[in-house]
Design a protein around this motif. Structure first.
Motif, mmCIF file in Angstrom:
data_model
loop_
_atom_site.group_PDB
_atom_site.id
_atom_site.type_symbol
_atom_site.label_atom_id
_atom_site.label_comp_id
_atom_site.label_asym_id
_atom_site.label_seq_id
_atom_site.Cartn_x
_atom_site.Cartn_y
_atom_site.Cartn_z
ATOM 1 N N PHE A 297 22.951 -22.564 20.245
ATOM 2 C CA PHE A 297 23.899 -22.287 19.162
ATOM 3 C C PHE A 297 23.429 -21.126 18.285
ATOM 4 O O PHE A 297 24.200 -20.220 17.955
ATOM 5 N N LEU A 298 22.157 -21.143 17.926
ATOM 6 C CA LEU A 298 21.638 -20.153 16.965
ATOM 7 C C LEU A 298 21.746 -18.722 17.477
ATOM 8 O O LEU A 298 21.931 -17.787 16.696
ATOM 9 N N THR A 299 21.635 -18.526 18.794
ATOM 10 C CA THR A 299 21.672 -17.165 19.356
ATOM 11 C C THR A 299 23.071 -16.535 19.279
ATOM 12 O O THR A 299 23.221 -15.347 19.539
ATOM 13 N N LEU A 300 24.076 -17.312 18.910
ATOM 14 C CA LEU A 300 25.442 -16.774 18.798
ATOM 15 C C LEU A 300 25.654 -16.010 17.491
ATOM 16 O O LEU A 300 26.699 -15.388 17.282
ATOM 17 N N PHE A 301 24.637 -16.043 16.597
ATOM 18 C CA PHE A 301 24.779 -15.453 15.263
ATOM 19 C C PHE A 301 23.513 -14.698 14.877
ATOM 20 O O PHE A 301 22.448 -14.886 15.452
ATOM 21 N N ASP A 302 23.651 -13.826 13.870
ATOM 22 C CA ASP A 302 22.498 -13.270 13.152
ATOM 23 C C ASP A 302 22.364 -14.072 11.863
ATOM 24 O O ASP A 302 23.374 -14.425 11.236
ATOM 25 N N TRP A 303 21.108 -14.335 11.453
ATOM 26 C CA TRP A 303 20.849 -15.228 10.327
ATOM 27 C C TRP A 303 19.945 -14.563 9.296
ATOM 28 O O TRP A 303 18.893 -14.044 9.640
ATOM 29 N N ASP A 304 20.340 -14.639 8.033
ATOM 30 C CA ASP A 304 19.512 -14.151 6.931
ATOM 31 C C ASP A 304 19.344 -15.314 5.944
ATOM 32 O O ASP A 304 20.264 -15.633 5.178
ATOM 33 N N PHE A 305 18.184 -15.971 6.000
ATOM 34 C CA PHE A 305 17.935 -17.140 5.153
ATOM 35 C C PHE A 305 17.249 -16.705 3.855
ATOM 36 O O PHE A 305 16.155 -16.144 3.891
ATOM 37 N N VAL B 23 17.233 -5.105 5.583
ATOM 38 C CA VAL B 23 15.889 -5.678 5.742
ATOM 39 C C VAL B 23 14.813 -4.653 5.375
ATOM 40 O O VAL B 23 13.667 -4.762 5.816
ATOM 41 N N SER B 24 15.184 -3.679 4.529
ATOM 42 C CA SER B 24 14.187 -2.678 4.140
ATOM 43 C C SER B 24 13.054 -3.374 3.381
ATOM 44 O O SER B 24 13.281 -4.277 2.587
ATOM 45 N N GLY B 25 11.843 -2.953 3.665
ATOM 46 C CA GLY B 25 10.672 -3.549 3.037
ATOM 47 C C GLY B 25 10.155 -4.783 3.745
ATOM 48 O O GLY B 25 9.094 -5.295 3.408
ATOM 49 N N MET B 26 10.902 -5.273 4.739
ATOM 50 C CA MET B 26 10.447 -6.448 5.501
ATOM 51 C C MET B 26 9.763 -5.996 6.792
ATOM 52 O O MET B 26 9.972 -4.878 7.256
ATOM 53 N N ILE B 27 8.956 -6.869 7.343
ATOM 54 C CA ILE B 27 8.237 -6.560 8.588
ATOM 55 C C ILE B 27 9.032 -7.092 9.782
ATOM 56 O O ILE B 27 9.299 -8.301 9.867
ATOM 57 N N PRO B 28 9.444 -6.198 10.711
ATOM 58 C CA PRO B 28 10.099 -6.700 11.923
ATOM 59 C C PRO B 28 9.064 -7.281 12.879
ATOM 60 O O PRO B 28 8.075 -6.632 13.197
ATOM 61 N N VAL B 29 9.301 -8.516 13.293
ATOM 62 C CA VAL B 29 8.388 -9.207 14.215
ATOM 63 C C VAL B 29 9.072 -9.297 15.573
ATOM 64 O O VAL B 29 10.106 -9.972 15.704
#
Length: 325
Positions: free
Chosen positions: A123-131, A155-161
């Motif tokens: 289910f989760l892969t059907l969406f993009d999520w910003d918590f 997402v500026s200033g955040m670290i992409p993992v």
């Protein structure tokens, strides 16, 4: 932002079904079916969504559809049935999920009171999520047909993992990232501190690592005993070895992308607990990043882009405020 909507999230005390103490909180979200909001735990380390059979029986919009193919192979005799919910929504009806297929089981699930199941990667892969953990809300956007389309969140200033979809020796398809495990006072840049594979698991009450991953860390601080972390899904009836765990104060560097890693401090339970036995990952250095480490400030997932975003660092005070409430 186009195609997105805001939804409230509910942070509930994690259920530790494995005897470990926890103050972590898991993310739960409501799926609207007819007039009934159904609350689910967000679980990023379980492929199949699952809910309590009794709840489905009371839903006018749901029908049972036999045993799913995967359950015949992975959990024969478990009584798992497939249910189809005709129309479900997120974010107060603003996002249509269409027809939702979900597994059901006639037994208790390790979820907080008031929750009827877990939403897994199917289910989760059907969406993009910003918590937004502090704001107790999520921005949700339906994943576009074009997989490489830009992320609809700033997402500026955040670290992409980077996340890598892998198939474990137990044939589970999960998303893994790279993490450095060290102890306070040890430099993450020290060549002795190596990356290990880790599974972001928002439904796990504790952050765990297996024995082989803990070997590179310094002397253990405190020993505890527990039965290990139970599987999110019913498994074939196998005996799991009860193991001793060791609680280590740890510094984690999460992510191995060009922008570096996100630094987190917390406790790691070291030992070849049931989770690693279920995944058959006791021989390979592996960690499970639980809600105690990940559910703190802000957290963004885009499985289509194979990325998770975390703040670069956090103050210890902020970490304590969120975890100990």
């Amino acid at each position: 932002e186009a195609g997105g909507a805001e939804a409230r999230i509910y942070l509930l005390r994690a259920v530790s079904d494995h005897g470990f103490k926890t103050t972590a909180r898991v993310i739960t979200i409501e799926l609207e079916v007819g007039c009934a909001p159904l609350r689910f735990v967000v679980d990023t380390a379980c492929y199949h969504s699952i809910m309590k059979e009794a709840v489905v029986k009371n839903l006018f919009q749901a029908r049972f559809d036999g045993q799913p193919d995967w359950a015949r192979e992975e959990a024969p005799g478990s009584g798992i049935q497939q249910a189809v919910i005709s129309n479900a929504f997120l974010a107060d009806g603003k996002i249509s999920c269409g027809e939702v297929t979900i597994a059901t089981i006639d037994q208790e699930l390790p979820v907080p009171p008031g929750c009827c199941g877990i939403l897994g990667l199917d289910f989760l892969t059907l969406f993009d999520w910003d918590f937004d953990i502090k704001g107790e809300k999520a921005h949700i956007a339906t994943a576009p047909k074009e997989r490489k389309a830009p992320l609809p969140f700033n997402v500026s200033g955040m670290i992409p993992v980077p996340l890598l979809k892998i198939r474990t020796p137990s044939q589970n398809e999960l998303y893994a990232c790279q993490v450095k495990l060290s102890v306070p006072g040890q430099n993450l840049e020290d060549p002795a501190v190596k990356f290990v594979q880790a599974f972001p698991d928002l439904a796990s009450s504790n952050t765990l690592c297996n024995k082989i991953a803990a070997k590179g860390m310094r002397k253990i601080t405190k020993a505890t005993s527990g039965k290990g972390f139970g599987p999110g899904m019913p498994e074939k009836k196998r005996k799991f070895v009860d193991v001793k765990t060791e609680e280590i104060s740890a510094v984690l560097g999460i992510g191995n992308g060009p922008e570096g890693y996100s630094v987190r401090e917390g406790k790691v339970l070291a030992g070849d607990v049931e989770a690693f036995q279920v995944l058959r990952l006791t021989e390979w250095p592996t960690a499970i990043l639980g809600a105690d480490i990940l559910v703190r400030e802000r957290l963004v997932f885009s499985f289509r882009l194979n990325r998770m975003w975390l703040p670069a660092t956090e103050s210890p005070l902020e970490a304590r405020e969120v975890v100990d409430v």
